[in-house]
Design a protein around this motif. Structure first.
Motif, PDB file in Angstrom:
ATOM      1  N   ALA A  64      -2.066   8.832  -0.686  1.00 56.62           N
ATOM      2  CA  ALA A  64      -1.417   7.682  -0.048  1.00 56.62           C
ATOM      3  C   ALA A  64      -2.364   6.492   0.026  1.00 56.62           C
ATOM      4  O   ALA A  64      -1.959   5.343  -0.198  1.00 56.62           O
ATOM      5  CB  ALA A  64      -0.947   8.075   1.363  1.00 56.62           C
ATOM      6  N   VAL A  65      -3.643   6.762   0.334  1.00 53.17           N
ATOM      7  CA  VAL A  65      -4.629   5.686   0.393  1.00 53.17           C
ATOM      8  C   VAL A  65      -4.798   5.045  -0.982  1.00 53.17           C
ATOM      9  O   VAL A  65      -4.899   3.818  -1.108  1.00 53.17           O
ATOM     10  CB  VAL A  65      -5.984   6.227   0.906  1.00 53.17           C
ATOM     11  CG1 VAL A  65      -7.088   5.185   0.717  1.00 53.17           C
ATOM     12  CG2 VAL A  65      -5.884   6.591   2.377  1.00 53.17           C
ATOM     13  N   ILE A  75      -5.412   1.872 -10.694  1.00 51.62           N
ATOM     14  CA  ILE A  75      -5.134   2.922  -9.699  1.00 51.62           C
ATOM     15  C   ILE A  75      -3.727   3.476  -9.893  1.00 51.62           C
ATOM     16  O   ILE A  75      -3.507   4.691  -9.877  1.00 51.62           O
ATOM     17  CB  ILE A  75      -5.289   2.360  -8.272  1.00 51.62           C
ATOM     18  CG1 ILE A  75      -6.731   1.944  -8.015  1.00 51.62           C
ATOM     19  CG2 ILE A  75      -4.857   3.398  -7.248  1.00 51.62           C
ATOM     20  CD1 ILE A  75      -6.958   1.384  -6.636  1.00 51.62           C
ATOM     21  N   VAL A  76      -2.744   2.572 -10.069  1.00 49.50           N
ATOM     22  CA  VAL A  76      -1.360   3.007 -10.247  1.00 49.50           C
ATOM     23  C   VAL A  76      -1.240   3.884 -11.494  1.00 49.50           C
ATOM     24  O   VAL A  76      -0.587   4.930 -11.471  1.00 49.50           O
ATOM     25  CB  VAL A  76      -0.427   1.782 -10.355  1.00 49.50           C
ATOM     26  CG1 VAL A  76       0.988   2.215 -10.719  1.00 49.50           C
ATOM     27  CG2 VAL A  76      -0.414   1.013  -9.035  1.00 49.50           C
ATOM     28  N   GLY A  89      -3.953   0.462  -4.496  1.00 51.05           N
ATOM     29  CA  GLY A  89      -3.477  -0.148  -5.724  1.00 51.05           C
ATOM     30  C   GLY A  89      -2.477  -1.257  -5.464  1.00 51.05           C
ATOM     31  O   GLY A  89      -2.549  -2.342  -6.054  1.00 51.05           O
ATOM     32  N   VAL A  90      -1.532  -0.997  -4.561  1.00 55.67           N
ATOM     33  CA  VAL A  90      -0.517  -2.003  -4.225  1.00 55.67           C
ATOM     34  C   VAL A  90      -1.168  -3.227  -3.576  1.00 55.67           C
ATOM     35  O   VAL A  90      -0.798  -4.371  -3.868  1.00 55.67           O
ATOM     36  CB  VAL A  90       0.549  -1.396  -3.296  1.00 55.67           C
ATOM     37  CG1 VAL A  90       1.484  -2.485  -2.761  1.00 55.67           C
ATOM     38  CG2 VAL A  90       1.347  -0.327  -4.031  1.00 55.67           C
ATOM     39  N   MET A 126      -2.912  -8.852  -3.646  1.00 52.84           N
ATOM     40  CA  MET A 126      -3.959  -9.871  -3.543  1.00 52.84           C
ATOM     41  C   MET A 126      -4.102 -10.650  -4.849  1.00 52.84           C
ATOM     42  O   MET A 126      -4.265 -11.871  -4.846  1.00 52.84           O
ATOM     43  CB  MET A 126      -5.305  -9.222  -3.189  1.00 52.84           C
ATOM     44  CG  MET A 126      -5.485  -8.895  -1.728  1.00 52.84           C
ATOM     45  SD  MET A 126      -7.219  -8.550  -1.324  1.00 52.84           S
ATOM     46  CE  MET A 126      -7.954 -10.164  -1.551  1.00 52.84           C
ATOM     47  N   GLY A 127      -4.042  -9.950  -5.973  1.00 53.51           N
ATOM     48  CA  GLY A 127      -4.162 -10.619  -7.258  1.00 53.51           C
ATOM     49  C   GLY A 127      -3.057 -11.629  -7.478  1.00 53.51           C
ATOM     50  O   GLY A 127      -3.311 -12.769  -7.922  1.00 53.51           O
ATOM     51  N   ILE A 128      -1.833 -11.244  -7.164  1.00 57.77           N
ATOM     52  CA  ILE A 128      -0.698 -12.157  -7.319  1.00 57.77           C
ATOM     53  C   ILE A 128      -0.843 -13.358  -6.398  1.00 57.77           C
ATOM     54  O   ILE A 128      -0.583 -14.510  -6.787  1.00 57.77           O
ATOM     55  CB  ILE A 128       0.627 -11.417  -7.044  1.00 57.77           C
ATOM     56  CG1 ILE A 128       0.870 -10.357  -8.133  1.00 57.77           C
ATOM     57  CG2 ILE A 128       1.799 -12.385  -6.978  1.00 57.77           C
ATOM     58  CD1 ILE A 128       2.015  -9.428  -7.843  1.00 57.77           C
TER      59      ILE A 128
END
Length: 216
Positions: free
Chosen positions: A72-73, A203-204, A78-79, A84-86
């Motif tokens: 979950a972490v 990560i995803v 990843g999300v 943040m990137g977007i």
């Protein structure tokens, strides 16, 4: 390993360059009280970042790689990096820098302990710091990076945060340099956004197909 370091360290440094509450707090102290108090603010911010880094690294190391909480972490990390990137790309160029800016900064305290505590509080009270470092170390754990290497990354990040903050306090006395940095900030934020998105996608991809991890 060098490719991983360049990606993680590059994303961390470029994200650090994007002005936030810590940046403006250092500017405020430097302009109002000088470089000495600004350096103490920088030290406090560095200590706060160091604490988050150690907690992120130690906390993830303590989890079983196949445990539900660990997974979950990793998904959350990843999300968050993708988000943040977007946001970096969408908001690139919207920040306006002035040497006397005090946006999101507290009123300076005249004592040395006050300056140190102000920096520490600024770093600790920003939830993005904790989430950001947890996300970065989720990348390292996803790649099964050795503990010794992660420790070197941690020391590198702490040193870079402190070094950059001290530099900001030093440059605050040169408005022309601050403005020049502001002119190129749009490109820095876009590049930071791209690197953060790549980390998040890594990560995803690792969670969806562990076989893709070798290519990340």
């Amino acid at each position: 390993m060098l490719q991983q370091f360049l990606l993680v360290a590059g994303a961390h440094f470029l994200a650090l360059l994007s002005p936030g509450p810590d940046f403006f707090l250092i500017l405020r102290y430097a302009v109002a009280l000088g470089r000495g108090p600004a350096a103490l603010v920088s030290l406090g911010i560095g200590l706060a970042n160091g604490l988050f880094i150690l907690l992120a690294m130690g906390g993830l190391m303590a989890l079983d790689a196949e445990a539900g909480l660990f997974i979950a972490v990793q998904w959350a990390g990843g999300v968050f990096l993708l988000y943040m990137g977007i946001q970096f790309i969408r908001q690139a160029g919207q920040t306006r820098l002035e040497a006397g800016s005090h946006r999101e900064a507290e009123a300076p305290a005249s004592t040395a302990p006050g300056a140190l505590l102000a920096g520490l509080a600024s770093g600790l009270l920003n939830p993005k710091n904790a989430l950001f470092y947890a996300s970065l170390f989720a990348v390292l754990h996803a790649r099964s990076t050795p503990v010794g290497v992660q420790s070197l990354y941690a020391l590198w990040m702490i040193a870079v945060v402190l070094g950059w903050d001290l530099l900001v306090g030093h440059l605050a006395g040169h408005p022309g340099l601050i403005r020049r940095f502001g002119h190129g900030l749009r490109h820095i934020e876009r590049l930071a956004g791209i690197l953060l998105i790549l980390l998040g996608l890594g990560i995803v991809a690792a969670r969806l197909d562990p076989g893709l991890l070798a290519a990340f």
